[in-house]
Design a protein around this motif. Structure first.
Motif, short mmCIF file in Angstrom:
data_model
loop_
_atom_site.label_atom_id
_atom_site.label_comp_id
_atom_site.label_asym_id
_atom_site.label_seq_id
_atom_site.Cartn_x
_atom_site.Cartn_y
_atom_site.Cartn_z
N SER A 102 -52.02 18.91 23.19
CA SER A 102 -53.05 19.90 23.54
C SER A 102 -53.24 20.94 22.37
O SER A 102 -54.09 21.64 22.35
CB SER A 102 -52.81 20.61 24.87
OG SER A 102 -53.06 19.95 25.92
N SER B 86 -61.86 21.62 19.35
CA SER B 86 -62.47 21.13 20.20
C SER B 86 -62.19 21.77 21.52
O SER B 86 -60.87 22.26 21.61
CB SER B 86 -62.41 19.65 20.53
OG SER B 86 -62.68 19.15 21.84
N GLN C 92 -61.90 20.58 24.44
CA GLN C 92 -61.52 19.60 25.55
C GLN C 92 -59.99 20.19 25.93
O GLN C 92 -59.62 19.89 27.17
CB GLN C 92 -61.43 18.17 25.09
CG GLN C 92 -61.01 17.26 25.93
CD GLN C 92 -61.28 15.86 25.38
OE1 GLN C 92 -61.43 15.71 24.54
NE2 GLN C 92 -60.93 14.85 26.55
N SER C 93 -59.24 20.35 25.06
CA SER C 93 -57.61 20.67 25.29
C SER C 93 -57.70 21.88 26.30
O SER C 93 -56.95 22.10 27.30
CB SER C 93 -56.86 21.27 24.01
OG SER C 93 -56.95 20.11 23.39
N TYR C 94 -58.58 22.94 26.25
CA TYR C 94 -58.76 24.17 26.99
C TYR C 94 -59.21 23.95 28.53
O TYR C 94 -58.51 24.20 29.19
CB TYR C 94 -59.64 25.18 26.33
CG TYR C 94 -59.68 26.54 27.16
CD1 TYR C 94 -59.00 27.43 27.11
CD2 TYR C 94 -60.85 26.55 27.99
CE1 TYR C 94 -59.10 28.54 27.80
CE2 TYR C 94 -61.29 27.64 28.57
CZ TYR C 94 -60.10 28.60 28.38
OH TYR C 94 -60.37 29.61 29.42
N PHE C 95 -60.21 22.90 28.42
CA PHE C 95 -60.59 22.52 29.87
C PHE C 95 -59.92 21.80 30.50
O PHE C 95 -59.71 21.40 31.71
CB PHE C 95 -61.88 22.05 29.68
CG PHE C 95 -62.89 23.22 29.42
CD1 PHE C 95 -63.23 24.17 30.23
CD2 PHE C 95 -63.73 23.01 28.27
CE1 PHE C 95 -64.14 25.27 29.99
CE2 PHE C 95 -64.72 23.93 27.66
CZ PHE C 95 -64.60 25.11 28.76
N VAL C 96 -58.83 21.09 29.96
CA VAL C 96 -57.57 20.06 30.61
C VAL C 96 -56.45 21.29 30.90
O VAL C 96 -56.07 21.03 32.13
CB VAL C 96 -57.30 19.25 29.60
CG1 VAL C 96 -55.88 18.52 30.17
CG2 VAL C 96 -58.18 18.25 29.20
#
Length: 107
Positions: A40, A49, A51-55
């Protein structure tokens, strides 16, 4: 329901508990996204991005939201006002939804 929501939000932001929870959440997210060596890490991915935060965020909220929810009912039980709340002309769903909404706003 709005009176319960207002009371619960005041109990969170009137003392240090909400501020500590928000600071801990921000610190943990920052550590995982920028400093820890994992998949992440934004610097290791090489692109900016979210995307790592929302994962990562749903996993953190999975622990924070139930802890805050349990705290609201535990405080009512400890002070002895839970029985008083249940005896008021108030639907249980309004009570639960008001408490849930306050936890959702803080979380």
């Amino acid at each position: 329901m709005f009176a319960i929501l207002k009371k619960e939000l005041w109990s969170y932001f009137g003392n240090w508990s909400a501020w500590v929870i928000m600071a801990a959440f921000s610190l943990i997210v920052t550590l995982f996204l920028f400093f820890f060596d994992n998949d992440s890490n934004i610097f290791e991915i090489g692109m900016a991005s979210l995307q790592s935060y929302f994962v990562l965020v749903p996993w953190l909220l999975m622990f924070i939201i139930p802890a805050l929810s349990m705290k609201t009912f535990a405080e009512e039980q400890q002070t002895g006002t839970l029985n008083w709340l249940f005896s008021q002309p108030l639907k249980v769903s309004d009570l639960v939804f008001g408490k849930f909404l306050s936890v959702w706003i803080v979380g």
